[in-house]
Design a protein around this motif. Structure first.
Motif, PDB file in Angstrom:
ATOM      1  N   ILE A 123       0.825  -1.207   0.000  1.00 19.70           N
ATOM      2  CA  ILE A 123       0.000   0.000   0.000  1.00 19.70           C
ATOM      3  C   ILE A 123       0.861   1.260   0.000  1.00 19.70           C
ATOM      4  CG2 ILE A 123      -0.302   0.133   2.509  1.00 19.70           C
ATOM      5  CD1 ILE A 123      -3.238   0.647   0.267  1.00 19.70           C
ATOM      6  N   ASN A 124       2.064   1.164   0.546  1.00 25.67           N
ATOM      7  CA  ASN A 124       3.011   2.276   0.618  1.00 25.67           C
ATOM      8  C   ASN A 124       4.425   1.753   0.428  1.00 25.67           C
ATOM      9  OD1 ASN A 124       1.410   4.706   1.397  1.00 25.67           O
ATOM     10  ND2 ASN A 124       0.863   3.422   3.150  1.00 25.67           N
ATOM     11  N   GLY A 125       5.329   2.676   0.136  1.00 28.01           N
ATOM     12  CA  GLY A 125       6.734   2.321   0.002  1.00 28.01           C
ATOM     13  C   GLY A 125       7.612   3.392   0.626  1.00 28.01           C
ATOM     14  N   VAL A 126       8.752   2.976   1.140  1.00 22.82           N
ATOM     15  CA  VAL A 126       9.705   3.902   1.747  1.00 22.82           C
ATOM     16  C   VAL A 126      11.049   3.719   1.047  1.00 22.82           C
ATOM     17  CG1 VAL A 126      10.859   4.619   3.878  1.00 22.82           C
ATOM     18  CG2 VAL A 126       8.506   3.750   3.976  1.00 22.82           C
ATOM     19  N   VAL A 127      11.523   4.808   0.432  1.00 25.65           N
ATOM     20  CA  VAL A 127      12.792   4.797  -0.288  1.00 25.65           C
ATOM     21  C   VAL A 127      13.592   6.051   0.071  1.00 25.65           C
ATOM     22  CG1 VAL A 127      11.965   3.441  -2.264  1.00 25.65           C
ATOM     23  CG2 VAL A 127      11.746   5.913  -2.304  1.00 25.65           C
ATOM     24  N   PRO A 128      14.906   5.967  -0.027  1.00 26.74           N
ATOM     25  CA  PRO A 128      15.705   7.174   0.220  1.00 26.74           C
ATOM     26  C   PRO A 128      15.640   8.115  -0.979  1.00 26.74           C
ATOM     27  CG  PRO A 128      17.124   5.373  -0.431  1.00 26.74           C
ATOM     28  CD  PRO A 128      15.734   4.801  -0.315  1.00 26.74           C
ATOM     29  N   PHE A 129      15.551   9.394  -0.715  1.00 25.66           N
ATOM     30  CA  PHE A 129      15.620  10.362  -1.804  1.00 25.66           C
ATOM     31  C   PHE A 129      16.797  11.309  -1.627  1.00 25.66           C
ATOM     32  CE2 PHE A 129      12.783  12.249   1.280  1.00 25.66           C
ATOM     33  CZ  PHE A 129      13.224  13.556   1.366  1.00 25.66           C
TER      34      PHE A 129
END
Length: 75
Positions: free
Chosen positions: A51-57
């Motif tokens: 449902i969601n994703g967490v990535v470094p930006f």
């Protein structure tokens, strides 16, 4: 018993991205699933597997993570 929502993050567990996911998504309400590559996180969200994703930006060493920003722009 599976939890209601899956959140994909750039793994492994105990990485900075995992810590960021834990600070926003409670492990009681979400299944946090590590992914091998940034593009895997995007694919999990786009396919509906997460449902969601967490990535470094951005990071303190190199600044912006251009690959992540490119994926946001392209997808």
């Amino acid at each position: 018993m599976p939890k209601s929502e899956v959140v994909a993050f750039l793994g492994p567990k105990a990485s900075y991205t995992h810590q960021a996911a834990l600070s926003y998504f409670t492990s009681q309400d979400h299944d946090l699933e590590p992914q091998i590559a940034i593009e895997d996180v995007f694919a999990a969200v786009q396919s509906g597997a997460a449902i969601n994703g967490v990535v470094p930006f951005e990071n303190s060493t190199n600044g912006s993570v251009l690959f992540t920003l490119d994926l946001f722009a392209d997808l």
